[in-house]
Design a protein around this motif. Sequence first.
Motif, PDB file in Angstrom:
ATOM      1  N   ALA A  97      37.797  45.705  42.816  1.00  0.00           N
ATOM      2  CA  ALA A  97      36.429  45.389  42.046  1.00  0.00           C
ATOM      3  C   ALA A  97      35.338  44.599  42.638  1.00  0.00           C
ATOM      4  O   ALA A  97      34.083  44.583  42.592  1.00  0.00           O
ATOM      5  N   ALA A  98      35.970  43.785  43.775  1.00  0.00           N
ATOM      6  CA  ALA A  98      34.833  43.038  44.519  1.00  0.00           C
ATOM      7  C   ALA A  98      33.785  43.660  45.246  1.00  0.00           C
ATOM      8  O   ALA A  98      32.715  43.136  44.927  1.00  0.00           O
ATOM      9  N   GLY A  99      33.958  44.763  45.761  1.00  0.00           N
ATOM     10  CA  GLY A  99      33.049  45.575  46.249  1.00  0.00           C
ATOM     11  C   GLY A  99      32.044  45.934  45.312  1.00  0.00           C
ATOM     12  O   GLY A  99      30.579  45.809  45.302  1.00  0.00           O
ATOM     13  N   GLY A 100      32.234  46.687  44.285  1.00  0.00           N
ATOM     14  CA  GLY A 100      31.373  47.109  43.150  1.00  0.00           C
ATOM     15  C   GLY A 100      30.833  46.161  42.610  1.00  0.00           C
ATOM     16  O   GLY A 100      29.549  46.335  41.986  1.00  0.00           O
ATOM     17  N   ASN A 101      31.305  44.992  42.312  1.00  0.00           N
ATOM     18  CA  ASN A 101      30.543  43.886  41.729  1.00  0.00           C
ATOM     19  C   ASN A 101      29.545  43.264  42.351  1.00  0.00           C
ATOM     20  O   ASN A 101      28.456  42.966  41.917  1.00  0.00           O
ATOM     21  N   MET A 102      29.867  43.535  43.773  1.00  0.00           N
ATOM     22  CA  MET A 102      28.585  43.202  44.623  1.00  0.00           C
ATOM     23  C   MET A 102      27.453  43.843  44.342  1.00  0.00           C
ATOM     24  O   MET A 102      26.216  43.603  44.225  1.00  0.00           O
ATOM     25  N   ILE A 103      27.665  45.393  44.377  1.00  0.00           N
ATOM     26  CA  ILE A 103      26.550  46.345  44.412  1.00  0.00           C
ATOM     27  C   ILE A 103      26.076  46.125  42.983  1.00  0.00           C
ATOM     28  O   ILE A 103      24.761  46.216  42.538  1.00  0.00           O
ATOM     29  N   GLY A 104      26.971  45.990  41.813  1.00  0.00           N
ATOM     30  CA  GLY A 104      26.393  45.692  40.362  1.00  0.00           C
ATOM     31  C   GLY A 104      25.546  44.450  40.221  1.00  0.00           C
ATOM     32  O   GLY A 104      24.731  44.789  39.474  1.00  0.00           O
ATOM     33  N   ALA A 105      25.694  43.500  41.141  1.00  0.00           N
ATOM     34  CA  ALA A 105      24.872  42.232  40.964  1.00  0.00           C
ATOM     35  C   ALA A 105      23.726  42.343  41.915  1.00  0.00           C
ATOM     36  O   ALA A 105      22.981  41.524  41.725  1.00  0.00           O
ATOM     37  N   SER A 106      23.378  43.856  42.657  1.00  0.00           N
ATOM     38  CA  SER A 106      22.276  43.739  43.290  1.00  0.00           C
ATOM     39  C   SER A 106      20.971  43.345  43.009  1.00  0.00           C
ATOM     40  O   SER A 106      20.135  42.730  43.542  1.00  0.00           O
ATOM     41  N   ASN A 107      20.699  43.710  41.692  1.00  0.00           N
ATOM     42  CA  ASN A 107      19.572  43.291  40.826  1.00  0.00           C
ATOM     43  C   ASN A 107      19.368  41.703  40.837  1.00  0.00           C
ATOM     44  O   ASN A 107      18.324  41.091  41.147  1.00  0.00           O
ATOM     45  N   MET A 108      20.435  41.108  40.500  1.00  0.00           N
ATOM     46  CA  MET A 108      20.530  39.410  40.549  1.00  0.00           C
ATOM     47  C   MET A 108      20.288  39.136  41.842  1.00  0.00           C
ATOM     48  O   MET A 108      19.614  38.074  42.000  1.00  0.00           O
ATOM     49  N   ILE A 109      20.833  39.678  42.775  1.00  0.00           N
ATOM     50  CA  ILE A 109      20.616  39.198  44.160  1.00  0.00           C
ATOM     51  C   ILE A 109      19.469  39.246  44.625  1.00  0.00           C
ATOM     52  O   ILE A 109      18.924  38.320  45.442  1.00  0.00           O
ATOM     53  N   LYS A 110      18.529  40.140  44.453  1.00  0.00           N
ATOM     54  CA  LYS A 110      17.326  40.387  44.646  1.00  0.00           C
ATOM     55  C   LYS A 110      16.191  39.405  43.889  1.00  0.00           C
ATOM     56  O   LYS A 110      15.195  39.096  44.130  1.00  0.00           O
ATOM     57  N   LYS A 111      16.680  39.074  42.640  1.00  0.00           N
ATOM     58  CA  LYS A 111      15.796  38.352  41.699  1.00  0.00           C
ATOM     59  C   LYS A 111      15.922  36.853  41.561  1.00  0.00           C
ATOM     60  O   LYS A 111      14.971  36.188  41.000  1.00  0.00           O
ATOM     61  N   ILE A 112      17.167  36.297  41.671  1.00  0.00           N
ATOM     62  CA  ILE A 112      17.387  35.081  41.843  1.00  0.00           C
ATOM     63  C   ILE A 112      18.188  34.436  42.725  1.00  0.00           C
ATOM     64  O   ILE A 112      18.876  35.223  43.557  1.00  0.00           O
ATOM     65  N   PHE A 113      18.137  33.281  42.975  1.00  0.00           N
ATOM     66  CA  PHE A 113      18.729  32.417  43.963  1.00  0.00           C
ATOM     67  C   PHE A 113      20.085  31.914  43.357  1.00  0.00           C
ATOM     68  O   PHE A 113      20.242  31.286  42.317  1.00  0.00           O
ATOM     69  N   PHE A 114      21.181  31.917  44.104  1.00  0.00           N
ATOM     70  CA  PHE A 114      22.373  31.280  43.626  1.00  0.00           C
ATOM     71  C   PHE A 114      23.322  31.365  45.091  1.00  0.00           C
ATOM     72  O   PHE A 114      23.231  32.600  45.771  1.00  0.00           O
ATOM     73  N   PRO A 115      24.179  30.703  45.136  1.00  0.00           N
ATOM     74  CA  PRO A 115      25.450  30.963  46.038  1.00  0.00           C
ATOM     75  C   PRO A 115      26.095  32.160  45.869  1.00  0.00           C
ATOM     76  O   PRO A 115      26.599  32.348  44.800  1.00  0.00           O
ATOM     77  N   ARG A 116      25.823  33.151  46.986  1.00  0.00           N
ATOM     78  CA  ARG A 116      26.357  34.541  46.481  1.00  0.00           C
ATOM     79  C   ARG A 116      27.744  34.460  46.524  1.00  0.00           C
ATOM     80  O   ARG A 116      28.416  35.671  45.920  1.00  0.00           O
ATOM     81  N   ILE A 117      28.383  33.760  47.158  1.00  0.00           N
ATOM     82  CA  ILE A 117      29.931  33.504  46.921  1.00  0.00           C
ATOM     83  C   ILE A 117      30.473  33.460  45.445  1.00  0.00           C
ATOM     84  O   ILE A 117      31.598  33.929  45.343  1.00  0.00           O
ATOM     85  N   PHE A 118      29.425  33.497  44.682  1.00  0.00           N
ATOM     86  CA  PHE A 118      29.946  33.411  43.115  1.00  0.00           C
ATOM     87  C   PHE A 118      30.233  34.655  42.641  1.00  0.00           C
ATOM     88  O   PHE A 118      31.110  34.823  41.858  1.00  0.00           O
ATOM     89  N   ILE A 119      29.807  35.551  43.398  1.00  0.00           N
ATOM     90  CA  ILE A 119      29.920  37.022  42.720  1.00  0.00           C
ATOM     91  C   ILE A 119      31.515  37.349  43.112  1.00  0.00           C
ATOM     92  O   ILE A 119      32.462  37.589  42.019  1.00  0.00           O
ATOM     93  N   PRO A 120      32.248  37.306  44.383  1.00  0.00           N
ATOM     94  CA  PRO A 120      33.568  37.500  44.504  1.00  0.00           C
ATOM     95  C   PRO A 120      34.500  36.639  43.845  1.00  0.00           C
ATOM     96  O   PRO A 120      35.429  36.936  43.350  1.00  0.00           O
ATOM     97  N   LEU A 121      33.976  35.461  43.642  1.00  0.00           N
ATOM     98  CA  LEU A 121      34.591  34.221  42.885  1.00  0.00           C
ATOM     99  C   LEU A 121      34.982  34.372  41.518  1.00  0.00           C
ATOM    100  O   LEU A 121      35.835  34.037  41.119  1.00  0.00           O
ATOM    101  N   SER A 122      33.857  35.025  40.847  1.00  0.00           N
ATOM    102  CA  SER A 122      33.775  35.399  39.522  1.00  0.00           C
ATOM    103  C   SER A 122      34.824  36.321  39.198  1.00  0.00           C
ATOM    104  O   SER A 122      35.212  36.186  38.477  1.00  0.00           O
ATOM    105  N   VAL A 123      34.920  37.194  40.225  1.00  0.00           N
ATOM    106  CA  VAL A 123      35.882  38.375  39.990  1.00  0.00           C
ATOM    107  C   VAL A 123      37.363  37.886  39.933  1.00  0.00           C
ATOM    108  O   VAL A 123      38.208  38.071  39.300  1.00  0.00           O
ATOM    109  N   VAL A 124      37.632  36.926  41.062  1.00  0.00           N
ATOM    110  CA  VAL A 124      38.751  36.134  41.109  1.00  0.00           C
ATOM    111  C   VAL A 124      39.221  35.597  39.920  1.00  0.00           C
ATOM    112  O   VAL A 124      40.277  35.659  39.299  1.00  0.00           O
ATOM    113  N   ALA A 125      37.992  34.778  39.477  1.00  0.00           N
ATOM    114  CA  ALA A 125      38.371  34.041  38.402  1.00  0.00           C
ATOM    115  C   ALA A 125      38.466  35.089  37.042  1.00  0.00           C
ATOM    116  O   ALA A 125      39.500  34.534  36.066  1.00  0.00           O
TER     117      ALA A 125
END
Lengths: 271, 406
Positions: A97-125
Amino acid sequence: MEKTVITPSGTSLWGYLRDMRRYHRILYAFTYRSIRGKYAQTLMGFLWVIINPLISLIILGFVFGKVAKLDTQGVDPFLYTMIGLVGWTYFANVVSAAGGNMIGASNMIKKIFFPRIFIPLSVVATALIELVVLIGLMLILLLLNQYWPSKNIVFYPLVLLLIVLLTAGVSFFLGAAVVRYRDFQQVVPFLTRIGLYATPVAYGLHVVDVKYRFLFNLNPMTGLMEGSRWCFFGGIFPGEALSISLIWTVVFWVMGLLYFNRVEKTMADLI
Amino acid sequence: MTRRITVAGVSKFFYLYENHSNKLKSTLTNLARLRMRKRRKFWALQDLDFTVDQGEVLGIVGRNGSGKSTLLKILSRITVPSKGRIEMFGRVNTLLEVGTGFHPELTGRENVFLNGSILGMSRSEIKSKFDEIVTFAEVEAFLDTPIKHFSSGMFVRLAFSVAAHLEPDILIVDEVLAVGDQQFQMKCLQKMEEAMSQGRTVLFVSHDMRAIRRLCKRVLFLDQGRIVHDGPQEEVIAMYLQSFEDLAHIPFPDSESRQGSGALRFENLALIGSDGVPRDEVAAGSDTILRMRYRCLSHLQNVIFSLTISSLTGQILFRCISTVELDSPFSVSKDGVVDCRFPRLNLNVGGYLVEIEASANGVLADRVREAMRLQVVKGAYYEGALPNRQSQVLVDYSWQINPDGA
């Protein structure tokens, strides 16, 4: 007053950790969002967490235990398989799921700032909840078999921790890699499907011909699978295999984080 | 005055690739052949220097591709600059889009909390403003409904409402006011003014000169990645509009595709927004004018103008002919302009080709095939939302269900 400095080199490690603290609510929000989103409007909700591994359990237990009749150290083959499946399912689900979640979050990545590591971390969590459910299923199987685990069981939490850490390390690497090369999104689910058989999940390393054991040992998950079973059934401590898993975990964390950091700065431009 | 933002020597380039692909294969084959993918640098921003003080509202205007969005992305830390340094003091919030992170399966209530925390509000902060947010959005009755069942208008209102209740020291806003119906847009503008009166520092990008006039005292004009002018509102807006005028006076070329007797010749075609000034893109559903300037040396009767909108692939979507709407054709005797107005532009997001044509007494006078490439951006045709892009033309309709089958 908060001060923000923006330069071409991005943030320092210290700055990154400060950002993680400052924006920690986003990590909660992501995790909550994916947990709720996943099970909203499903009739059976959490049951789905069990059904998939349950099917794998039945197939694997049947093929390896009943048909191939591999030695399971005198333990019921289904219980034997289940111990391996707990950790493996967690690893495979998160890594796929890690890769797909990254792509799935692409809109958020383009529109807001946050430490991007949160995306894989949230999958782990997010998957931790599923891990707990699987552990529950495993305990039920133990009870049904009236099996009393060896005293090594006290080390099981440590093995689980290692599994989570390795999974996180691999996810960091894949999360960054998929931004550059979408190919990883296709390859990973395929690899995890092969891995289910190529890794000693449903069988012990001791049934593998001695000639090939070193190959199996190179697999980062082998040690953790052997370790899980050692916790329940005792036997010889799989020191070598576990050390290799530990080394892999460190390698994936260091490489994964360095690579992630490199991609992160321009992630919004690339994705 | 306290300084809030200092931008010093900021530049940003992108690599443009000959054929863009993020494939492992192309990287590997290139590695194998020991060569780099063909690429060239494109400077999106060059040497920007400016400062913003506390309580200042800085408008940023510029044509498409002038670097506005890139600048906002750098300021909001979404991407890094290639050169330069920026310092900001205070809590920064960015609003490049409303509703980022909304999840369709979750209820309105959950989404307010989710979106609020994504935008940087603490739980207690959201709790204390919750009622206000919901009242502002006018969705009280639907709080526990998954938002996928919301009407598009409700969705947009709720999304904006969460964003409108942020209380940062520095707010960076990109053209998000063009959401919802007219009435809600006014409400949003008021909310923005309110925020500004509380001493917040705001950076505001818009194509809408009315909004810029109303909100910003100082405006930055970007063109091709550079700051062309930085000054008081009126001065900069005038310059910005002049840049369209300059462009408008480049007449259509005499190409072979140009047909007609030449008794009347089109000079150019301009796109006029709802604020009455030229622009290079319009929002779906907005009041839009296509203004044709023509030259005419003799007295012509029975002049019929027509304008055809087609997709980029050349398929005709609709045609507007002056005699269909008017009772009698025009008479023309000297140079002039003719407007074709769309009170609610019924085109979906995307690019379109505009063809214009004039005939006099049944004889074709002039036809310009690709007079303009019309760019339509997100807008409020259906209270803010739009169908997917396969549906290029928008129409008015309403659904009604009668369970009794009467």
